[in-house]
Design a protein around this motif. Structure first.
Motif, PDB file in Angstrom:
ATOM      1  N   HIS A   4      67.611  21.110 -22.434  1.00  0.00           N
ATOM      2  CA  HIS A   4      67.255  21.742 -20.775  1.00  0.00           C
ATOM      3  C   HIS A   4      68.695  21.618 -20.148  1.00  0.00           C
ATOM      4  O   HIS A   4      69.962  21.330 -20.064  1.00  0.00           O
ATOM      5  CB  HIS A   4      66.470  20.566 -20.144  1.00  0.00           C
ATOM      6  CG  HIS A   4      66.676  20.693 -18.728  1.00  0.00           C
ATOM      7  ND1 HIS A   4      66.267  20.235 -17.782  1.00  0.00           N
ATOM      8  CD2 HIS A   4      65.638  22.009 -17.884  1.00  0.00           C
ATOM      9  CE1 HIS A   4      66.067  20.306 -16.479  1.00  0.00           C
ATOM     10  NE2 HIS A   4      65.804  22.014 -16.504  1.00  0.00           N
ATOM     11  N   VAL A   5      68.424  23.281 -19.348  1.00  0.00           N
ATOM     12  CA  VAL A   5      70.333  24.029 -19.310  1.00  0.00           C
ATOM     13  C   VAL A   5      69.413  23.739 -17.334  1.00  0.00           C
ATOM     14  O   VAL A   5      68.474  23.864 -16.901  1.00  0.00           O
ATOM     15  CB  VAL A   5      69.818  25.188 -19.304  1.00  0.00           C
ATOM     16  CG1 VAL A   5      71.248  25.787 -18.031  1.00  0.00           C
ATOM     17  CG2 VAL A   5      70.236  25.088 -21.028  1.00  0.00           C
ATOM     18  N   ILE A   7      70.477  25.380 -14.178  1.00  0.00           N
ATOM     19  CA  ILE A   7      71.461  26.079 -13.103  1.00  0.00           C
ATOM     20  C   ILE A   7      71.506  26.163 -11.703  1.00  0.00           C
ATOM     21  O   ILE A   7      70.316  25.529 -11.192  1.00  0.00           O
ATOM     22  CB  ILE A   7      71.185  27.767 -13.093  1.00  0.00           C
ATOM     23  CG1 ILE A   7      70.602  27.784 -14.259  1.00  0.00           C
ATOM     24  CG2 ILE A   7      71.223  28.527 -12.662  1.00  0.00           C
ATOM     25  CD1 ILE A   7      70.061  29.291 -15.103  1.00  0.00           C
ATOM     26  N   ALA A  18      68.929  32.854 -15.853  1.00  0.00           N
ATOM     27  CA  ALA A  18      67.373  31.957 -15.957  1.00  0.00           C
ATOM     28  C   ALA A  18      66.681  32.169 -16.579  1.00  0.00           C
ATOM     29  O   ALA A  18      65.846  31.835 -17.778  1.00  0.00           O
ATOM     30  CB  ALA A  18      66.719  30.861 -14.576  1.00  0.00           C
ATOM     31  N   LEU A  21      67.707  32.408 -20.600  1.00  0.00           N
ATOM     32  CA  LEU A  21      67.545  31.656 -21.261  1.00  0.00           C
ATOM     33  C   LEU A  21      65.639  31.311 -21.489  1.00  0.00           C
ATOM     34  O   LEU A  21      65.525  30.985 -22.856  1.00  0.00           O
ATOM     35  CB  LEU A  21      67.781  30.231 -20.393  1.00  0.00           C
ATOM     36  CG  LEU A  21      69.265  30.166 -20.217  1.00  0.00           C
ATOM     37  CD1 LEU A  21      69.245  28.969 -19.159  1.00  0.00           C
ATOM     38  CD2 LEU A  21      70.227  29.841 -21.354  1.00  0.00           C
ATOM     39  N   ARG A  22      65.002  31.740 -20.735  1.00  0.00           N
ATOM     40  CA  ARG A  22      63.434  31.093 -21.376  1.00  0.00           C
ATOM     41  C   ARG A  22      63.405  32.392 -22.139  1.00  0.00           C
ATOM     42  O   ARG A  22      62.285  32.396 -22.944  1.00  0.00           O
ATOM     43  CB  ARG A  22      62.704  31.268 -20.017  1.00  0.00           C
ATOM     44  CG  ARG A  22      62.957  30.790 -18.616  1.00  0.00           C
ATOM     45  CD  ARG A  22      62.128  28.993 -19.442  1.00  0.00           C
ATOM     46  NE  ARG A  22      61.098  29.412 -19.494  1.00  0.00           N
ATOM     47  CZ  ARG A  22      60.306  28.626 -21.154  1.00  0.00           C
ATOM     48  NH1 ARG A  22      61.639  28.495 -21.998  1.00  0.00           N
ATOM     49  NH2 ARG A  22      59.771  28.842 -21.904  1.00  0.00           N
ATOM     50  N   VAL A  26      64.514  28.572 -23.774  1.00  0.00           N
ATOM     51  CA  VAL A  26      65.300  27.041 -23.474  1.00  0.00           C
ATOM     52  C   VAL A  26      64.690  26.848 -22.261  1.00  0.00           C
ATOM     53  O   VAL A  26      64.184  27.595 -21.069  1.00  0.00           O
ATOM     54  CB  VAL A  26      67.013  27.968 -23.555  1.00  0.00           C
ATOM     55  CG1 VAL A  26      67.330  26.105 -22.459  1.00  0.00           C
ATOM     56  CG2 VAL A  26      67.717  27.952 -24.602  1.00  0.00           C
ATOM     57  N   VAL A  28      64.565  25.891 -18.464  1.00  0.00           N
ATOM     58  CA  VAL A  28      65.569  25.880 -17.364  1.00  0.00           C
ATOM     59  C   VAL A  28      65.465  25.075 -16.208  1.00  0.00           C
ATOM     60  O   VAL A  28      63.835  25.814 -15.867  1.00  0.00           O
ATOM     61  CB  VAL A  28      66.110  27.394 -17.331  1.00  0.00           C
ATOM     62  CG1 VAL A  28      64.879  27.912 -17.453  1.00  0.00           C
ATOM     63  CG2 VAL A  28      67.211  27.765 -15.952  1.00  0.00           C
ATOM     64  N   THR A  29      65.909  24.822 -15.457  1.00  0.00           N
ATOM     65  CA  THR A  29      65.761  24.578 -13.746  1.00  0.00           C
ATOM     66  C   THR A  29      66.545  25.431 -13.454  1.00  0.00           C
ATOM     67  O   THR A  29      67.562  25.057 -12.673  1.00  0.00           O
ATOM     68  CB  THR A  29      65.363  22.609 -13.771  1.00  0.00           C
ATOM     69  OG1 THR A  29      64.481  22.067 -14.632  1.00  0.00           O
ATOM     70  CG2 THR A  29      65.295  22.677 -12.173  1.00  0.00           C
ATOM     71  N   ALA A 115      60.445  29.458 -16.100  1.00  0.00           N
ATOM     72  CA  ALA A 115      61.879  28.988 -15.491  1.00  0.00           C
ATOM     73  C   ALA A 115      61.329  27.990 -14.480  1.00  0.00           C
ATOM     74  O   ALA A 115      60.628  28.670 -13.811  1.00  0.00           O
ATOM     75  CB  ALA A 115      62.382  30.151 -14.848  1.00  0.00           C
ATOM     76  N   ALA A 148      70.692  16.951 -18.045  1.00  0.00           N
ATOM     77  CA  ALA A 148      70.367  18.652 -18.728  1.00  0.00           C
ATOM     78  C   ALA A 148      71.154  18.420 -20.079  1.00  0.00           C
ATOM     79  O   ALA A 148      72.782  17.536 -20.092  1.00  0.00           O
ATOM     80  CB  ALA A 148      70.777  19.621 -17.678  1.00  0.00           C
TER      81      ALA A 148
END
Length: 506
Positions: A4-5, A7, A18, A21-22, A26, A28-29, A115, A148
């Motif tokens: 998980h990433v 930001i 974001a 990454l999606r 991945v 992502v928050t 995201a 993360a």
């Protein structure tokens, strides 16, 4: 642990990252302390290279529909504007669109891709573990922690992420205060109005909704002290002193001052911490490049971070983010310093220098084009370590078109995967590419530009830059591709079988 990433920062840079990454699969928050999009738009300009990035994900149409197309730009508000129409791009213009609207469109795109965007949540610090980052957050219900795999600071020039990571941010303090006013005008000047003289600099830019942005500098603004907040009466007097009239300004929406503090992060990556946008580079907003450079940071970082977390690339791929984008930041700082010098020298000598450079733009096409490519980001490349490599490697690929399909390179890039182009037109060179984590396309180019006319095969990165080229007409193309995309090539984990069948070993 889930890969998980987190930001920090939900401005254009964080939201574009974001979405990238999606697309890479991945989770992502995005944590953003503002409750809503700030309607006071710092940025107005979307440059050609950024439009190419948007088109390569298929999200450019709303921007083109709503923005105002301007077929050029300026360098230091010189009398001769840069003409973008000769540039090798599908989008030979800047697009005037308030940053607030860009953020709204980016947020909708990132949310649609899955995201998680949390407003009124602010990153306050973090601690690193060998395999993760523990992010400390202040939310509406109080403080809490998130774990993360990586934390990316897109939280502006006062970045908490950068400061907590101990990444130095060297540069120069502010010596100039520019000003801007978003106001209504009863008697606006012609489109594209700007003026520069011993009394000061003024530009007037139309905004959606019938308002105008007035931005400028006067000799008294070359200072290091703070004179107080800008008021309408001061703006009216200042504009009248420069232009001889105030254009009937009234009903201010936003009045502000801004400085020319210029800084560049020493590292864009430190362990599991990465920086992008204003968290990595701060500068005077000359030429409207800041948001654009940040979005292009995110385009470079997004696919690399996703590939790392998917396991199709080793961790050291992330080191190339700093290696490629930090030099772009260095060029940004240089250009900012140069433009500030040209925009704040009100002496006869500086006016002569401005006149000379303006004449060069008007009469020297190669000089004008070089400045335009630098301003727009179209000239950004990532030169390979091997000086004998093909000159296209590392450059951005234009939106190539093919004889056998309506698809173009930008449509092929929409899944945010590498694109392998077989330009020989012979399908049998690549067999059964369905199991591969990249897009394979066979077809000859239509009107190939420049050195693309001799290219037989190419590998284009998800961010649109060329990773590999083959031009030798006698080469065993399958073997060449195997070398390019094998374990030590640009796409790790993708191999060719002895029979020429592409497969995914990752």
């Amino acid at each position: 642990m889930e890969k998980h990433v987190v930001i920090a920062g939900g401005g254009p840079v964080g939201l574009w990252l974001a979405a990238e990454l999606r697309l890479g699969g991945v989770p992502v928050t995005v944590l953003e302390e503002r409750a809503d999009v700030d309607q006071r738009s710092k940025a107005l300009t979307i440059h050609p290279r950024t439009l190419e990035v948007l088109a390569s994900r298929g999200v450019h149409e709303p921007f083109l529909a709503e923005g105002m197309r301007i077929p050029g730009g300026h360098f230091a508000v010189l009398d001769s504007r840069l003409d973008f129409r000769p540039l090798d791009t599908t989008f030979p213009f800047t697009l005037a669109l308030p940053q607030a609207r860009t953020e709204e469109l980016f947020e909708a795109n990132a949310s649609a891709l899955g995201a998680r965007i949390q407003r009124r949540h602010r990153v306050t610090g973090f601690s690193e573990r060998p395999e993760s980052v523990i992010v400390q957050v202040e939310g509406p219900e109080g403080p809490y922690e998130m774990e993360a795999a990586y934390l990316v600071g897109c939280d502006g020039s006062r970045s908490v992420v950068r400061t907590t990571a101990g990444i130095e941010f060297p540069g120069t303090d502010s010596t100039v205060l520019g000003w801007l006013g978003d106001v209504s005008l009863t008697d606006p000047p012609p489109l594209g109005f700007s003026t520069f003289g011993q009394s000061g600099l003024l530009m007037v830019v139309p905004l959606p909704g019938g308002t105008y942005r007035l931005v400028g500098i006067t000799p008294r603004d070359v200072r290091t002290d703070w004179p107080g907040d800008l008021e309408l009466d001061e703006l009216r007097a200042t504009v009248t002193g420069i232009a001889g009239q105030d254009f009937g300004m009234h009903d201010p929406v936003w009045l502000s001052r801004f400085g020319n503090a210029t800084r560049l992060a020493e590292h864009y990556r430190r362990g599991r911490i990465l920086l992008a946008g204003d968290a990595a580079h701060q500068h005077f907003p000359a030429g409207g490049v800041g948001m654009n450079v940040g979005i292009q940071d995110a385009a470079n970082l997004g696919w690399k971070l996703a590939a790392t977390l998917r396991g199709s690339a080793a961790d050291d791929l992330l080191d190339t983010y700093h290696a490629e984008r930090h030099p772009v930041g260095t060029d940004l700082v240089e250009a900012s310093h140069a433009q500030v010098a040209l925009m704040t020298g009100f002496t006869p000598q500086n006016l002569a220098l401005r006149s000379l450079l303006g004449k060069m733009i008007a009469t020297q096409p190669s000089f004008s084009k070089a400045l335009a490519e630098r301003l727009t980001g179209l000239g950004v490349g990532y030169p390979p370590a091997d000086p004998s490599a093909h000159p296209l490697i590392g450059t951005r690929a234009p939106d190539l078109s093919f004889a056998n399909t309506d698809d173009t390179l930008f449509t092929l890039l929409r899944p945010a995967r590498h694109v392998l182009l077989n330009l020989t037109g012979e399908d049998e060179l690549f067999a059964d590419p369905t199991a591969v984590d990249l897009v394979v396309h066979t077809g000859r180019l239509t009107d190939p530009p420049g050195e693309w006319s001799t290219v037989r095969a190419a590998l284009v990165r998800p961010d649109g830059h060329v990773a590999w080229i083959s031009t030798d007409p006698d080469i065993a193309l399958a073997e060449a591709v195997d070398q390019a995309i094998g374990p030590t090539g640009p796409v790790r984990g993708v191999r060719l079988t002895p029979s020429g069948t592409l497969r995914n070993d990752g």
